[in-house]
Scaffold this motif. Structure first.
Motif, PDB file in Angstrom:
ATOM      1  N   SER A   1      -1.475   2.471  -6.988  1.00 60.84           N
ATOM      2  CA  SER A   1      -0.630   3.297  -7.859  1.00 60.84           C
ATOM      3  C   SER A   1      -1.214   3.323  -9.262  1.00 60.84           C
ATOM      4  CB  SER A   1       0.802   2.746  -7.880  1.00 60.84           C
ATOM      5  OG  SER A   1       0.807   1.430  -8.399  1.00 60.84           O
TER       6      SER A   1
ATOM      7  N   SER B   1       8.227  15.083  -1.656  1.00 59.33           N
ATOM      8  CA  SER B   1       7.188  15.680  -0.810  1.00 59.33           C
ATOM      9  C   SER B   1       6.827  17.067  -1.313  1.00 59.33           C
ATOM     10  CB  SER B   1       7.679  15.790   0.630  1.00 59.33           C
ATOM     11  OG  SER B   1       7.835  14.513   1.182  1.00 59.33           O
TER      12      SER B   1
ATOM     13  N   LYS C   1       3.548  13.079   0.006  1.00 53.17           N
ATOM     14  CA  LYS C   1       4.753  12.513  -0.598  1.00 53.17           C
ATOM     15  C   LYS C   1       4.347  11.517  -1.679  1.00 53.17           C
ATOM     16  CE  LYS C   1       9.061  10.152   0.077  1.00 53.17           C
ATOM     17  NZ  LYS C   1       9.986   9.488   0.982  1.00 53.17           N
TER      18      LYS C   1
ATOM     19  N   LYS D   1       2.821   6.576  -7.126  1.00 55.58           N
ATOM     20  CA  LYS D   1       2.084   6.212  -5.926  1.00 55.58           C
ATOM     21  C   LYS D   1       2.175   7.344  -4.913  1.00 55.58           C
ATOM     22  CE  LYS D   1       1.554   2.682  -2.397  1.00 55.58           C
ATOM     23  NZ  LYS D   1       2.048   1.427  -1.830  1.00 55.58           N
TER      24      LYS D   1
ATOM     25  N   GLN E   1       2.639   8.082  -1.328  1.00 57.02           N
ATOM     26  CA  GLN E   1       3.140   7.336  -0.177  1.00 57.02           C
ATOM     27  C   GLN E   1       2.327   7.672   1.084  1.00 57.02           C
ATOM     28  OE1 GLN E   1       5.595   4.954  -0.077  1.00 57.02           O
ATOM     29  NE2 GLN E   1       5.428   5.115  -2.294  1.00 57.02           N
ATOM     30  N   HIS E   2       2.233   8.971   1.372  1.00 60.57           N
ATOM     31  CA  HIS E   2       1.468   9.394   2.551  1.00 60.57           C
ATOM     32  C   HIS E   2       1.080  10.856   2.431  1.00 60.57           C
ATOM     33  CE1 HIS E   2       4.986  11.491   4.159  1.00 60.57           C
ATOM     34  NE2 HIS E   2       5.681  10.415   3.853  1.00 60.57           N
TER      35      HIS E   2
ATOM     36  N   THR F   1      -4.373   7.706  -8.027  1.00 58.49           N
ATOM     37  CA  THR F   1      -3.850   6.921  -6.914  1.00 58.49           C
ATOM     38  C   THR F   1      -4.908   6.811  -5.830  1.00 58.49           C
ATOM     39  OG1 THR F   1      -2.870   8.893  -5.889  1.00 58.49           O
ATOM     40  CG2 THR F   1      -1.473   7.627  -7.380  1.00 58.49           C
TER      41      THR F   1
ATOM     42  N   GLY G   1      -2.489   6.974   3.818  1.00 57.83           N
ATOM     43  CA  GLY G   1      -1.426   6.111   3.307  1.00 57.83           C
ATOM     44  C   GLY G   1      -1.838   5.538   1.968  1.00 57.83           C
TER      45      GLY G   1
ATOM     46  N   SER H   1       5.856   8.967  -4.905  1.00 52.45           N
ATOM     47  CA  SER H   1       7.058   8.260  -5.366  1.00 52.45           C
ATOM     48  C   SER H   1       6.801   7.710  -6.759  1.00 52.45           C
ATOM     49  CB  SER H   1       7.429   7.131  -4.403  1.00 52.45           C
ATOM     50  OG  SER H   1       6.441   6.126  -4.429  1.00 52.45           O
TER      51      SER H   1
ATOM     52  N   ASP I   1       7.950  12.878  -8.039  1.00 50.87           N
ATOM     53  CA  ASP I   1       8.761  12.320  -6.956  1.00 50.87           C
ATOM     54  C   ASP I   1       9.001  13.335  -5.844  1.00 50.87           C
ATOM     55  OD1 ASP I   1       9.914  10.041  -5.987  1.00 50.87           O
ATOM     56  OD2 ASP I   1      11.872  10.411  -6.886  1.00 50.87           O
TER      57      ASP I   1
END
Length: 177
Positions: free
Chosen positions: A72, A130, A116, A85, A87-88, A45, A68, A118, A128
């Motif tokens: 993905s 955090s 995190k 992906k 996320q952050h 990623t 950020g 997803s 999936d």
């Protein structure tokens, strides 16, 4: 036991004193904008990272990082294919510097953060949510002039309460203020 703790504290103070005695007159404040490529259990990623830091002495500093996700990857799990992906991410680091010459510093950093991830496949639960992590890495910064530079580094993230870990390679622009 108290004697051992006291001796450790005294020894640490004696060893740290020369490092802080060479404190700069004011901290070297910097910010950077990087692209990082992260590999986590087969998923590659990408993320845009922003860092703000302060080099407190020629050999020690602190920095914070936010990232950020922008890219993905598709992986195959026991639950079928999944698009993963980041996320952050948010992390804080203590940074050690080894000045090689006036324009080049080698760096080492250690810190703690949270990431995190997803996925579009509910069966791919390992990706999936955090996760908190202990992070460590090495790198280098080359100063192009007094204010501008480039930095490259590698960071390992060991996620707590999980069998996941990540390797991130990043490259970016650094601005000293």
């Amino acid at each position: 036991m108290k004697t051992l703790i006291a001796a450790t504290l005294v020894a640490g103070s004696v060893l740290a004193a020369p490092m802080f005695a060479q404190a700069q007159t004011s901290p070297d404040i910097y910010g950077s904008l990087n692209y990082g490529q992260t590999r986590t259990k087969g998923a590659d990623t990408g993320a845009i990272q922003g860092r703000v830091g302060a080099k407190l002495t020629p050999y020690f500093g602190v920095e914070g990082e936010v990232a950020g996700g922008v890219d993905s990857d598709k992986v195959y799990t026991t639950g079928g294919p999944a698009r993963v992906k980041m996320q952050h991410q948010v992390a804080g680091y203590a940074v050690g510097y080894l000045p090689v010459n006036p324009n080049l510093d080698l760096t080492a950093r250690v810190g703690y953060g949270t990431t995190k991830f997803s996925t579009n496949n509910p069966a791919a639960t390992q990706f999936d949510g955090s996760r908190d992590s202990w992070n460590y890495g090495i790198g280098a910064e080359y100063k192009l002039d007094g204010k501008n530079g480039i930095r490259a580094d590698w960071t390992k993230s060991e996620y707590t309460k999980s069998d996941l870990s990540s390797n991130t390679v990043s490259v970016g622009y650094v601005r000293h203020f």
